[in-house]
Design a protein around this motif. Sequence first.
Motif, PDB file in Angstrom:
ATOM      1  N   GLU A  14       0.297  -1.100   0.039  1.00  0.00           N
ATOM      2  CA  GLU A  14       0.257  -0.210  -0.062  1.00  0.00           C
ATOM      3  C   GLU A  14       0.820   1.195   0.151  1.00  0.00           C
ATOM      4  O   GLU A  14       0.346   2.002  -0.355  1.00  0.00           O
ATOM      5  N   ILE A  17       2.172   2.360  -3.472  1.00  0.00           N
ATOM      6  CA  ILE A  17       0.727   2.300  -4.455  1.00  0.00           C
ATOM      7  C   ILE A  17       0.483   3.834  -4.003  1.00  0.00           C
ATOM      8  O   ILE A  17       0.336   4.398  -4.476  1.00  0.00           O
ATOM      9  N   LYS A  18       0.818   3.943  -2.435  1.00  0.00           N
ATOM     10  CA  LYS A  18       0.364   5.425  -2.444  1.00  0.00           C
ATOM     11  C   LYS A  18       0.804   6.748  -2.741  1.00  0.00           C
ATOM     12  O   LYS A  18       1.222   7.394  -3.105  1.00  0.00           O
ATOM     13  N   LEU A  21       1.825   7.277  -6.934  1.00  0.00           N
ATOM     14  CA  LEU A  21       0.141   7.926  -7.427  1.00  0.00           C
ATOM     15  C   LEU A  21       0.198   9.216  -6.866  1.00  0.00           C
ATOM     16  O   LEU A  21      -0.340  10.015  -7.542  1.00  0.00           O
ATOM     17  N   HIS A  22       1.109   8.991  -5.517  1.00  0.00           N
ATOM     18  CA  HIS A  22       1.568  10.826  -5.231  1.00  0.00           C
ATOM     19  C   HIS A  22       2.064  11.384  -6.433  1.00  0.00           C
ATOM     20  O   HIS A  22       2.850  11.022  -6.986  1.00  0.00           O
ATOM     21  N   PRO A  28      -3.497   5.610 -12.096  1.00  0.00           N
ATOM     22  CA  PRO A  28      -4.084   4.838 -11.282  1.00  0.00           C
ATOM     23  C   PRO A  28      -4.380   3.308 -12.195  1.00  0.00           C
ATOM     24  O   PRO A  28      -4.473   1.657 -11.768  1.00  0.00           O
ATOM     25  N   TYR A  49      -7.899   3.746  -4.364  1.00  0.00           N
ATOM     26  CA  TYR A  49      -6.557   4.941  -4.775  1.00  0.00           C
ATOM     27  C   TYR A  49      -7.197   4.531  -6.621  1.00  0.00           C
ATOM     28  O   TYR A  49      -6.694   4.838  -6.629  1.00  0.00           O
TER      29      TYR A  49
END
Length: 272
Positions: A14, A17-18, A21-22, A28, A49
């Motif tokens: 996670e 992924i976070k 995507l920032h 996504p 997300y």
Amino acid sequence: MGRIFVLGAGAMAESFIKGVLHDEAVAPSDIVVMNRQNRARLQELTDLYGIGQARAISDAADADVVILSVKPYDIATALQGMLPYLNGQLLISFAAGIPIDFIEQATERRAQVIRAMPNLPVAVLAGAIAISASKQVSATSVEHAKGLLAQLGVVVELEEQMMDAATAFSGSGPGFVSYFLEAMEQAAVQLGFSAPMARELLIQTVLGTAKILQEWRLSPAELRVRVTSPNGTTHAGLNVLNERGMQDAIAQALIQAANRSQEMGQQYTAKV
């Protein structure tokens, strides 16, 4: 940065992924995630997300980058299942202690393998990430990996022989630092502070100290000297820490953690 297949849905997956995507480093729609169990967790990640759920492990075949975010004891099974679908992808492994050579043998060298050791602060995009790349990985792919992981914090490339030490130092480091801070917080309460006030002062002291080290470009030793007046309060406290052998205890803790990382790698690869 291409399509990304994430195997694993735990905290580190996670965080990755976070991070990517920032600031829209990755869209996504370019990420799919899969784990062996816990469909509810997968749904949670996709809802949070906006990423996709992989239909099967075969979806890895369409990825440019494969993120292997599984526990060390699961890596052999994960690689065995993924093997038929590897065709030159960049494969970044977060499995602690598992050497590159093992991953390359298990994948029949069908992927470009990078071993990475992120630490817990990647969850707030302030991590320290050590990486080591196989000699089979192109310079372009190494830079690609660095670009992805840099969204989570600071990336340092090391020779693989240093990765167990990195696991102990930056990987386990937040646990060691927290243990020291826990003792400080308890001592502050004993001195008469309320628990909430002790916590507030503690956190700000740590944040401020780290910021000074970073912005003033000082070593910890240099900063310690600056705040330690002869026969002052800091000097009195440091004398106690020196008498109790704190530096040696920290060194031994890191050595034991590094040894354990090496043992884990041997333990989980010897079963195959």
